[in-house]
Write a protein that holds these residues in place. Structure first.
Motif, PDB file in Angstrom:
ATOM      1  N   GLU A   1       1.255  -1.271  -0.222  1.00 23.71           N
ATOM      2  CA  GLU A   1       0.086   0.439   0.473  1.00 23.71           C
ATOM      3  C   GLU A   1       1.301   1.310  -0.222  1.00 23.71           C
ATOM      4  O   GLU A   1       1.628   1.287   0.947  1.00 23.71           O
ATOM      5  CB  GLU A   1      -1.438  -0.063   0.913  1.00 23.71           C
ATOM      6  N   LEU A   2       0.713   1.947  -1.323  1.00 27.26           N
ATOM      7  CA  LEU A   2       2.138   2.561  -0.978  1.00 27.26           C
ATOM      8  C   LEU A   2       0.560   3.939  -0.838  1.00 27.26           C
ATOM      9  O   LEU A   2      -0.125   4.236  -2.633  1.00 27.26           O
ATOM     10  CB  LEU A   2       2.452   3.397  -2.387  1.00 27.26           C
TER      11      LEU A   2
ATOM     12  N   ALA B   1       6.732   8.713  -4.080  1.00 26.51           N
ATOM     13  CA  ALA B   1       6.149   7.309  -5.269  1.00 26.51           C
ATOM     14  C   ALA B   1       4.702   6.512  -4.355  1.00 26.51           C
ATOM     15  O   ALA B   1       4.178   6.734  -3.524  1.00 26.51           O
ATOM     16  CB  ALA B   1       6.958   6.214  -5.619  1.00 26.51           C
ATOM     17  N   GLU B   2       3.152   6.804  -5.237  1.00 22.97           N
ATOM     18  CA  GLU B   2       2.029   6.039  -4.784  1.00 22.97           C
ATOM     19  C   GLU B   2       1.404   4.942  -5.705  1.00 22.97           C
ATOM     20  O   GLU B   2       2.355   4.998  -6.317  1.00 22.97           O
ATOM     21  CB  GLU B   2       0.918   6.890  -4.057  1.00 22.97           C
ATOM     22  N   GLY B   3       1.144   3.820  -5.128  1.00 25.93           N
ATOM     23  CA  GLY B   3       0.690   2.383  -5.526  1.00 25.93           C
ATOM     24  C   GLY B   3      -0.582   2.640  -6.624  1.00 25.93           C
ATOM     25  O   GLY B   3      -1.384   3.649  -5.807  1.00 25.93           O
TER      26      GLY B   3
ATOM     27  N   VAL C   1       6.094  -1.242 -13.385  1.00 28.20           N
ATOM     28  CA  VAL C   1       4.985  -1.936 -13.555  1.00 28.20           C
ATOM     29  C   VAL C   1       5.994  -3.262 -12.019  1.00 28.20           C
ATOM     30  O   VAL C   1       7.046  -3.195 -12.466  1.00 28.20           O
ATOM     31  CB  VAL C   1       5.092  -2.962 -14.741  1.00 28.20           C
ATOM     32  N   LEU C   2       4.794  -2.965 -11.412  1.00 25.68           N
ATOM     33  CA  LEU C   2       5.211  -4.219 -10.045  1.00 25.68           C
ATOM     34  C   LEU C   2       5.020  -5.889  -9.939  1.00 25.68           C
ATOM     35  O   LEU C   2       4.693  -6.711  -9.435  1.00 25.68           O
ATOM     36  CB  LEU C   2       4.863  -3.302  -8.993  1.00 25.68           C
TER      37      LEU C   2
ATOM     38  N   CYS D   1       0.911  -1.185 -10.173  1.00 22.72           N
ATOM     39  CA  CYS D   1       2.362   0.020 -10.695  1.00 22.72           C
ATOM     40  C   CYS D   1       2.552   0.818  -9.921  1.00 22.72           C
ATOM     41  O   CYS D   1       1.586   1.013  -8.504  1.00 22.72           O
ATOM     42  CB  CYS D   1       1.537   0.331 -11.815  1.00 22.72           C
ATOM     43  N   VAL D   2       3.550   1.498  -9.332  1.00 26.02           N
ATOM     44  CA  VAL D   2       4.143   2.333  -9.030  1.00 26.02           C
ATOM     45  C   VAL D   2       3.824   3.819  -9.421  1.00 26.02           C
ATOM     46  O   VAL D   2       4.915   3.752 -10.983  1.00 26.02           O
ATOM     47  CB  VAL D   2       5.642   2.361  -8.104  1.00 26.02           C
TER      48      VAL D   2
END
Length: 734
Positions: free
Chosen positions: A106-107, A199-201, A225-226, A276-277
Motif C-alpha cells: 500500500e503506497l 511514489a504511490e501505488g 510495473v510491480l 504499479c508505482v
C-alpha cells in the motif's frame, strides 16, 4: 441419448446459460478492482456462496463510524463518507483497503483507516478474506491468476513505516527492478531512492487505463510495473508491446523528450489486476535537479529506448494495417465492420507460429478465441478421432469461442505444414466493442449472441427440417451444430452467393427452413433463369458455384442457415456413432444435389445455345435472304393462280344435308345460294390457244402375239381352252 453417449459428451460443456447479475451485484463489481477481476461465475460464488453469508451488510446512520479492517474488503455502496483525519469526502460506490485485503503493498502506507458517514442510512458491504479465498479455490483459472499476482506484488513496505526509506528492506525489490533494467543503467542507488520518495501505488482492474495517450507536456508521470501486465498502445489503440514486473513506462514523456504523450497504458484484459508505482512529474524534476550526473545517464538511456520504441511502433502499425485488418475483414463474423473498429481490434492481437506436426489445440481443452489461418494448412479431428477436414489460409476456426458461447474446444487442430495463426480472443473483441464509437456494433453483437442462444434452445435448424423421433435437448452434437449454424438475415430480393468446394474452409451447405427461395443462373444480358427451391432442402453450395448460380430470397419470411462441412462433421462425430439427424441430413442433401444437377444442366444448355458464334452475322443474312426468296415464290404462285387458273371451286355442303346431287349451295332449302363474285377471268377460248397440238403418230402397244411361255405348256393350255369353229377346222384340214 444413451448413457454411453452422455458419458462421451459430458466433457464438452456448452456455456449457454446467461449469467445475470442484480443491480447491486453489478454495482459491487464496478466499485472494486478485486471483484471486477473475477468472472461472472466466480463473482456469483463470492457474493451468493454459503447462502449469501460471505457478504455482510452494514447500515451506517448519520455521523456513524466505519473501521476498514485489513482482512476484509470494505465497499461503500451508498451514501457519502469522510475519511479521518484528512477530511476527504468519499462518494459511493468505492472500495477501501483493497491493497491490505490482497496483502500487497500500500503506497503510501496509511494507518488504520476510519470513515464517517455524512448522510443517513449509508450502506456498506464487507467480504472477509477467508471467505474470498474459499470461493476462489473453486475456480482454478481465477485462483491461478491471483496466485501469480500475489507472488509478484508481495508486500513492499512494512505497515507503519515511511516509504522514503527505500534503501531498507521495504524497497529493495523496487530498487532491484530499476537497477536491472536498461532505463537506469549506470545510475546510482541513492538517485533511484530519491526518485521514489514520492511514489504511490496504483491498483488497476483488468482493462482499466493507467494513463491516456494524449496528455500534454509537463503532465505525464513515470510508472514502474510491480505486478500484473500492462499493455502499451498508441493513441489510436494499436498495442505494440506488453510490460511486466520491473519495467518502466513513460520515461520520454516524464523527461519532456516529446511534446505530448504518445503512449497509452492500460491493464491487460483477462489477466487479473495490475499493480504499479506512479511517480509524479514534479518528483521527477526534483530528482533530476538533485543528481545532475545520474540525470544525464537516465536521459541518454531514455532517448535510445524511445527511438527503439518508435521503430517498433511503426512496424506494429504496418503489420496491423497490412496483415491483421485484411484477415479480420475477410471473416464472416467481422465482414462489413468499420475500418477504425478493425484497426483497434487488430492492435490488440498478435500472430502465433506453429511448425509442421504441432498440435495447435486439443479437444476438451480450454479456449476462448477463434483462430484465423494466415498461412499454411490445419487438419481438424473430431472428438471421436475421425478426420473432419483440412483448412487453409483465410479459414476461421472457433467462431463461438470468440463470442463467449463456448469455453472449451470441440475439435483437435494439428498443423499439416508450417502455419501462422491470428487468435481473436473474447476479451480483445469485448474491449474493442467497449469504445464509445462502437456502440452500434456492440448492440449488433449482443443480438447475434442472443440469436445463437435462441437457436440452441429451439434446436434450429434441425427441429424445423427433420422428422425426429427423439428430442435434441440432451444431444450435445445437435446443440453444437445449432450453435455453429449461421442464420442469414434475408429480406425480399436479397441474394447470397455460394462458396466453392475449393474454398479455404472447405464445402458449405445452405439449409432452407422456411420461405420461398429461388435459384438463379445468370445469362449475361436479360433476365436470369430461375428455379424454385422447396423448403427443407440441404443445398451444397459447391455445385451452385461450379455453374455460376446463386440464391435469392423471393418472400420476406425466408429463414436460411449456413454451416461448414467440418462443423457438421465434428457435431455428428462427437460420439463414435452419428445420430439419426445426421443421416436424415445426408438423405436431403443427396436429393437436393440430384435435383440441382438436372436443373443446372438444363440451364447450362440454354445458356450455351445463346452464346454468340463467329458466323452469326452470315447465318442471319442467309436466313433473311431465304425468307425473302420464299416470300417472292409465294407471290409468284398467287399471281399465276389468279391469272390463269381462275377461281377455286366452291365447297360442298356437309354430307348430312343429302346426296351428292342434292348437295349444292343453291339447292339448299330455305337458304339462298352464296353470292359469287363476277367472273372476269378469261374463257375457255383462251386456254385452247395454250393447248399443245396433237402428235401425228401415236405410240402403239406391243403385240400380244405370240403369247409368252414355254411352247409345250402353251400348246397344252391352248388345246384345253380353245374350241375351233367348223370354218377354222376346215381350213386347218385343207
Amino acid at each position: 441419448m444413451a448413457a454411453g453417449a452422455r458419458e462421451a459428451c459430458k466433457a464438452i460443456p456448452l456455456l449457454l446459460e446467461q449469467v445475470h447479475l442484480s443491480d447491486q451485484e453489478e454495482l459491487l463489481r464496478q466499485s472494486s478492482v478485486t471483484l471486477s477481476s473475477l468472472s461472472c461465475e466466480c463473482l456469483l460464488e463470492v457474493l451468493r456462496g454459503n447462502d449469501g453469508q460471505h457478504v455482510k451488510d452494514v447500515i451506517v446512520p448519520a455521523d456513524g463510524w466505519v473501521e476498514v479492517e485489513a482482512d476484509s474488503l470494505t465497499v461503500l455502496l451508498q451514501g457519502s463518507f469522510i475519511e479521518e483525519p484528512e477530511t476527504q469526502v468519499l462518494q459511493a460506490p468505492l472500495a477501501l483497503g483493497e491493497a491490505e485485503f490482497l496483502n500487497i503493498a500500500e503506497l503510501p502506507v496509511r494507518e488504520k483507516r476510519r470513515v464517517r458517514a455524512v448522510d443517513g442510512d449509508c450502506t456498506v458491504k464487507a467480504i472477509h478474506r477467508d471467505d474470498f479465498q474459499s470461493s476462489l479455490q473453486k475456480f482454478p483459472d481465477e485462483a491461478k491468476v491471483f496466485d501469480r499476482f500475489l507472488r509478484e506484488a508481495s508486500r513492499f513496505a512494512v505497515p507503519g513505516a515511511p516509504f522514503a526509506r527505500v534503501q531498507e528492506a521495504a524497497g529493495r525489490r523496487i530498487l532491484a527492478f530499476l537497477e536491472a533494467g536498461r532505463e537506469f543503467q549506470g545510475c546510482r542507488r541513492d538517485f533511484l531512492a530519491t526518485l521514489c520518495t514520492e511514489a504511490e501505488g496504483v491498483l488497476l482492474a483488468p482493462g482499466e487505463t493507467l494513463q491516456a495517450g494524449d496528455l500534454p507536456k509537463g503532465h505525464c508521470s513515470l510508472f514502474i510495473v510491480l505486478a500484473g501486465r500492462i499493455q502499451v498502445a498508441t493513441p489510436e489503440g494499436i498495442v505494440f508491446r506488453f510490460a511486466g514486473p520491473g519495467e518502466v513506462l513513460g520515461s520520454a514523456s516524464a523527461l519532456d523528450l516529446v511534446e505530448s504523450s504518445t503512449e497509452a497504458f492500460k491493464a491487460l484484459p483477462g489477466m487479473g489486476p495490475a499493480f504499479c508505482v506512479r511517480i509524479p512529474h514534479a518528483a521527477v524534476g526534483r530528482a533530476l535537479q538533485d543528481c545532475p550526473s545520474n540525470a544525464e545517464l537516465w536521459i541518454k538511456n531514455a532517448e535510445l529506448l524511445h527511438r527503439e520504441a518508435c521503430r517498433s511502433k511503426q512496424e506494429r502499425c504496418r503489420w496491423a494495417s497490412q496483415v491483421a485488418v485484411p484477415a479480420l475483414a475477410s471473416t464472416s463474423l467481422l465482414a462489413g465492420c468499420p475500418q477504425d473498429f478493425l484497426m483497434s481490434l487488430a492492435g490488440q492481437l498478435s500472430e502465433v507460429a506453429h511448425s509442421e506436426g504441432d498440435e495447435i489445440f486439443a479437444c476438451n481443452t480450454s479456449g476462448k478465441s477463434m483462430m484465423i489461418v494466415l498461412e499454411g494448412c490445419v487438419e481438424l479431428h473430431a472428438k471421436s478421432g475421425r478426420e473432419i477436414g483440412c483448412v487453409g489460409a483465410g479459414a476461421v476456426i472457433g467462431e463461438p469461442e470468440a463470442l463467449g458461447l463456448l469455453s472449451f474446444r470441440t475439435a483437435t487442430a494439428v498443423a499439416v505444414t508450417s502455419c501462422r495463426l491470428l487468435p481473436v480472443s473474447f476479451e480483445a473483441l469485448t474491449q474493442a466493442l467497449s469504445a464509445p464509437t462502437a456502440a452500434t456494433l456492440k448492440e449488433g453483437f449482443k443480438q447475434l449472441v442472443e440469436g445463437r442462444r435462441s437457436q440452441v434452445r429451439e434446436s434450429l435448424p434441425l427441429s424445423a427440417m427433420l422428422n425426429l423421433r427423439t428430442s435434441l435437448e440432451e444431444d450435445v452434437g445437435a446443440q453444437l451444430l445449432c450453435l455453429r449454424a449461421e442464420r442469414l438475415p434475408l429480406e425480399h430480393g436479397i441474394c447470397w452467393h455460394p462458396v466453392a468446394d475449393s474454398d479455404e474452409s472447405g464445402p458449405r451447405y445452405s439449409l432452407v427452413v422456411r420461405g420461398r427461395v429461388a435459384m438463379e443462373v445468370s445469362r449475361g444480358e436479360g433476365e436470369p433463369l430461375d428455379f424454385h427451391v422447396k423448403q427443407g432442402s440441404v443445398i451444397p453450395e459447391g455445385i451452385l458455384a461450379a455453374h455460376g448460380a446463386y440464391l435469392r430470397a423471393v418472400s420476406g419470411d425466408c429463414e436460411v442457415y449456413r454451416v461448414w462441412q467440418y462443423d457438421l462433421l465434428q457435431a455428428a462425430h462427437v460420439v463414435a456413432q452419428a445420430h439419426d439427424w445426421f443421416y436424415q441430413l445426408r438423405v436431403l442433401e443427396k436429393e437436393t444435389r440430384a435435383w440441382l444437377e438436372t436443373r443446372l444442366v438444363s440451364a447450362r444448355g440454354q445458356l450455351l445455345g445463346r452464346v454468340p458464334h463467329p458466323a452469326d452475322k452470315q447465318i442471319r443474312g442467309w436466313a433473311e435472304k431465304r425468307k425473302e426468296s420464299q416470300r417472292r415464290a409465294r407471290e409468284l404462285q398467287e399471281q399465276l393462280a389468279d391469272n390463269y387458273l381462275g377461281p377455286k371451286l366452291p365447297l360442298l355442303p356437309p354430307k348430312k344435308l343429302g346426296t351428292t346431287a342434292f348437295r349444292s349451295w343453291a339447292a339448299l332449302p330455305g337458304k339462298a345460294a352464296p353470292r359469287r363474285p363476277p367472273n372476269n377471268f378469261p374463257g375457255p377460248e383462251a386456254f385452247r390457244a395454250l393447248k399443245l397440238s396433237k402428235a401425228k403418230s401415236e405410240p402403239r402397244l406391243p403385240p400380244a402375239w405370240p403369247p409368252k411361255g414355254p411352247p409345250k405348256a402353251r400348246r397344252k393350255r391352248e388345246g384345253a381352252d380353245h374350241v375351233e369353229s367348223p370354218v377354222q377346222k376346215g381350213e386347218s384340214d385343207a
